[in-house]
Design a protein around this motif. Structure first.
Motif, PDB file in Angstrom:
ATOM      1  N   SER A  21      42.639  32.670  -8.885  1.00  0.00           N
ATOM      2  CA  SER A  21      41.759  33.062  -9.959  1.00  0.00           C
ATOM      3  C   SER A  21      42.543  33.992 -10.870  1.00  0.00           C
ATOM      4  O   SER A  21      43.116  33.559 -11.868  1.00  0.00           O
ATOM      5  CB  SER A  21      40.497  33.734  -9.400  1.00  0.00           C
ATOM      6  N   LYS A  78      34.835  28.054  -9.352  1.00  0.00           N
ATOM      7  CA  LYS A  78      34.971  28.491  -7.950  1.00  0.00           C
ATOM      8  C   LYS A  78      33.882  27.845  -7.097  1.00  0.00           C
ATOM      9  O   LYS A  78      34.140  27.403  -5.975  1.00  0.00           O
ATOM     10  CB  LYS A  78      34.877  30.012  -7.846  1.00  0.00           C
ATOM     11  N   THR A 112      35.200  35.857  -0.579  1.00  0.00           N
ATOM     12  CA  THR A 112      35.565  34.863  -1.589  1.00  0.00           C
ATOM     13  C   THR A 112      37.018  34.444  -1.432  1.00  0.00           C
ATOM     14  O   THR A 112      37.330  33.250  -1.487  1.00  0.00           O
ATOM     15  CB  THR A 112      35.304  35.406  -3.004  1.00  0.00           C
ATOM     16  N   MET A 128      38.119  30.634  -0.645  1.00  0.00           N
ATOM     17  CA  MET A 128      39.028  29.919  -1.540  1.00  0.00           C
ATOM     18  C   MET A 128      40.215  29.350  -0.759  1.00  0.00           C
ATOM     19  O   MET A 128      40.615  28.196  -0.972  1.00  0.00           O
ATOM     20  CB  MET A 128      39.511  30.851  -2.658  1.00  0.00           C
ATOM     21  N   THR A 167      41.946  36.575  -5.584  1.00  0.00           N
ATOM     22  CA  THR A 167      40.876  36.844  -6.536  1.00  0.00           C
ATOM     23  C   THR A 167      40.904  38.337  -6.827  1.00  0.00           C
ATOM     24  O   THR A 167      41.244  39.130  -5.953  1.00  0.00           O
ATOM     25  CB  THR A 167      39.487  36.399  -6.003  1.00  0.00           C
TER      26      THR A 167
END
Length: 151
Positions: free
Chosen positions: A25, A57, A73, A77, A94
């Motif tokens: 990200s 996402k 997260t 990911m 991220t």
């Protein structure tokens, strides 16, 4: 050093027959670029997903709605990119590049995850500097974490 970490990752992945994929990200493709430049990347670098928006996402990596600048997260990911590509190792980042806060997290807050079939490691960092510097530091930290995990 990013170059030596990427070279070492390439060497170990090639020797062990491992494949690596990234989900990014904050870094916007910088991790994929660093790995793609490493020796024999076509044999061990499975590819990556740059998922900058929450919608991407969610749709591509299955990240649930809600805060996305956190450890769960990063982990999701990394797990998702492993699943999508069939890679042995998923690496994900991220965070907040800045200059301001996002989701209550200060600029420079970064979460990274390295996920394999047998292990998961999630780390949190607090980097200083402008957005470009945070991206550079994040890329270097992610490559170093991966290299360390590979041994």
């Amino acid at each position: 050093m990013t170059a030596s970490d990427a070279d070492r990752i390439a060497s170990v992945a090639s020797e062990r027959g491992l494949t690596i994929a990234v989900a990014e990200s904050l870094t916007g493709g910088a991790l994929a670029q660093a790995l793609a430049k490493a020796p024999d990347a076509g044999t061990w670098f499975a590819g990556g997903v740059v998922a900058y928006t929450l919608a991407t996402k969610s749709r591509v990596l299955g990240v649930p709605e809600g805060p996305v600048i956190d450890a769960p997260t990063a982990r999701r990911m990394a797990e998702a990119v492993r699943e999508l590509t069939g890679a042995d190792i998923g690496l994900a980042v991220t965070g907040v590049g800045g200059p301001g806060t996002e989701e209550g997290q200060p600029a420079g807050t970064v979460f990274l995850a390295v996920v394999t079939a047998d292990s998961t490691r999630v780390s949190e960092f607090a980097f200083d500097g402008d957005p470009a510097s945070v991206v550079e530091q994040t890329t270097a930290a992610a490559l170093h974490a991966l290299r360390t995990d590979l041994g």
